[in-house]
Design a protein around this motif. Structure first.
Motif, PDB file in Angstrom:
ATOM      1  N   ALA A  68      56.493  48.322  54.696  1.00 48.66           N
ATOM      2  CA  ALA A  68      55.567  47.699  53.746  1.00 48.66           C
ATOM      3  C   ALA A  68      55.726  46.181  53.709  1.00 48.66           C
ATOM      4  O   ALA A  68      54.731  45.449  53.574  1.00 48.66           O
ATOM      5  CB  ALA A  68      55.766  48.297  52.355  1.00 48.66           C
ATOM      6  N   VAL A  69      56.954  45.688  53.847  1.00 49.74           N
ATOM      7  CA  VAL A  69      57.185  44.238  53.825  1.00 49.74           C
ATOM      8  C   VAL A  69      56.568  43.592  55.061  1.00 49.74           C
ATOM      9  O   VAL A  69      55.893  42.558  54.968  1.00 49.74           O
ATOM     10  CB  VAL A  69      58.693  43.919  53.718  1.00 49.74           C
ATOM     11  CG1 VAL A  69      58.942  42.423  53.843  1.00 49.74           C
ATOM     12  CG2 VAL A  69      59.257  44.449  52.406  1.00 49.74           C
ATOM     13  N   ASP A  70      56.759  44.186  56.232  1.00 52.09           N
ATOM     14  CA  ASP A  70      56.142  43.658  57.454  1.00 52.09           C
ATOM     15  C   ASP A  70      54.620  43.624  57.301  1.00 52.09           C
ATOM     16  O   ASP A  70      53.972  42.650  57.698  1.00 52.09           O
ATOM     17  CB  ASP A  70      56.497  44.519  58.664  1.00 52.09           C
ATOM     18  CG  ASP A  70      57.951  44.392  59.086  1.00 52.09           C
ATOM     19  OD1 ASP A  70      58.541  43.333  58.848  1.00 52.09           O
ATOM     20  OD2 ASP A  70      58.472  45.367  59.662  1.00 52.09           O
ATOM     21  N   CYS A  71      54.066  44.677  56.749  1.00 56.22           N
ATOM     22  CA  CYS A  71      52.611  44.746  56.571  1.00 56.22           C
ATOM     23  C   CYS A  71      52.120  43.638  55.656  1.00 56.22           C
ATOM     24  O   CYS A  71      51.096  43.002  55.924  1.00 56.22           O
ATOM     25  CB  CYS A  71      52.203  46.119  56.028  1.00 56.22           C
ATOM     26  SG  CYS A  71      52.402  47.446  57.231  1.00 56.22           S
ATOM     27  N   LYS A  72      52.846  43.391  54.568  1.00 54.87           N
ATOM     28  CA  LYS A  72      52.453  42.327  53.640  1.00 54.87           C
ATOM     29  C   LYS A  72      52.543  40.965  54.337  1.00 54.87           C
ATOM     30  O   LYS A  72      51.649  40.121  54.180  1.00 54.87           O
ATOM     31  CB  LYS A  72      53.338  42.370  52.391  1.00 54.87           C
ATOM     32  CG  LYS A  72      52.936  41.376  51.337  1.00 54.87           C
ATOM     33  CD  LYS A  72      51.560  41.673  50.776  1.00 54.87           C
ATOM     34  CE  LYS A  72      51.232  40.691  49.655  1.00 54.87           C
ATOM     35  NZ  LYS A  72      49.818  40.658  49.359  1.00 54.87           N
TER      36      LYS A  72
END
Length: 157
Positions: free
Chosen positions: A8-12
Motif C-alpha cells: 500500500a505504501v508503494d502504491c501511494k
C-alpha cells in the motif's frame, strides 16, 4: 515487497509521483506518512526494480505548434514480416510518432502521431510512412478534441 508485489505504501508513492513527479522527497514523505530517509529508500527501490521508468516534463503539443493529433493504422505486407524488427525501427524513429503498438484486428500497428497541420500530416503519411518498404496500407483518424489525456496508471496493492 515479496515476489515483486507492491504494498500500500508503494502504491501511494506511485500515485503521488504520477500526479507530481517534481515533488520533493520531504513533501512526498510527509504526504505518504514516512520519514524522509524511508521514503527515499522506497523510491530508489522502485526505480531500481524498474517500476519507475523515469521522470519527464509533459509538454503541450500546441505550445510547439503541433496542432494535429492522429491515430494511424498500418498494415504490413506478408513478405515484410521477415524484416519486422527493421520496419518497426523505421516507424519508431519518426519523431512525429509518439506511440506505436502492435495490435490484433484488421491492421498490424496503431500509431499516435502529431503534426503541425493537415498538410504536414499528409506529408508524414504519404511521404514517409507509406514509403517504408513493406507498409501496404495506412489509414488515419484525426482527433478533434482530447477529452482525456493521462499517463497515470490505475494503481492498487
Amino acid at each position: 515487497m515479496e515476489n515483486g508485489k507492491l504494498d500500500a505504501v508503494d502504491c501511494k508513492i506511485l500515485e503521488v509521483l504520477q500526479r507530481d513527479g517534481r515533488i520533493s522527497n520531504v513533501d512526498l514523505a510527509t504526504e505518504i506518512g514516512l520519514s524522509a530517509p524511508q521514503c527515499f529508500r522506497r523510491v530508489k527501490a522502485l526505480e531500481e526494480r524498474g517500476v519507475i521508468q523515469g521522470y519527464r516534463a509533459l509538454v503541450r503539443p500546441e505550445a510547439l505548434g503541433l496542432e494535429v493529433t492522429a491515430f494511424v493504422s498500418l498494415s504490413i505486407e506478408a513478405r515484410a514480416f521477415a524484416r519486422l524488427t527493421e520496419l518497426e525501427r523505421q516507424i519508431r524513429d519518426l519523431p512525429e510518432v509518439l506511440e506505436l503498438h502492435r495490435i490484433s484486428g484488421q491492421s498490424d500497428y496503431l500509431a499516435k502521431v502529431v503534426a503541425r497541420d493537415l498538410r504536414s500530416l499528409g506529408d508524414l503519411l504519404t511521404g514517409r510512412l507509406m514509403q517504408i518498404d513493406g507498409v501496404c496500407d495506412v489509414r488515419s483518424s484525426i482527433a478533434l478534441n482530447a477529452l482525456k489525456a493521462s499517463s497515470a496508471l490505475p494503481i492498487s496493492p
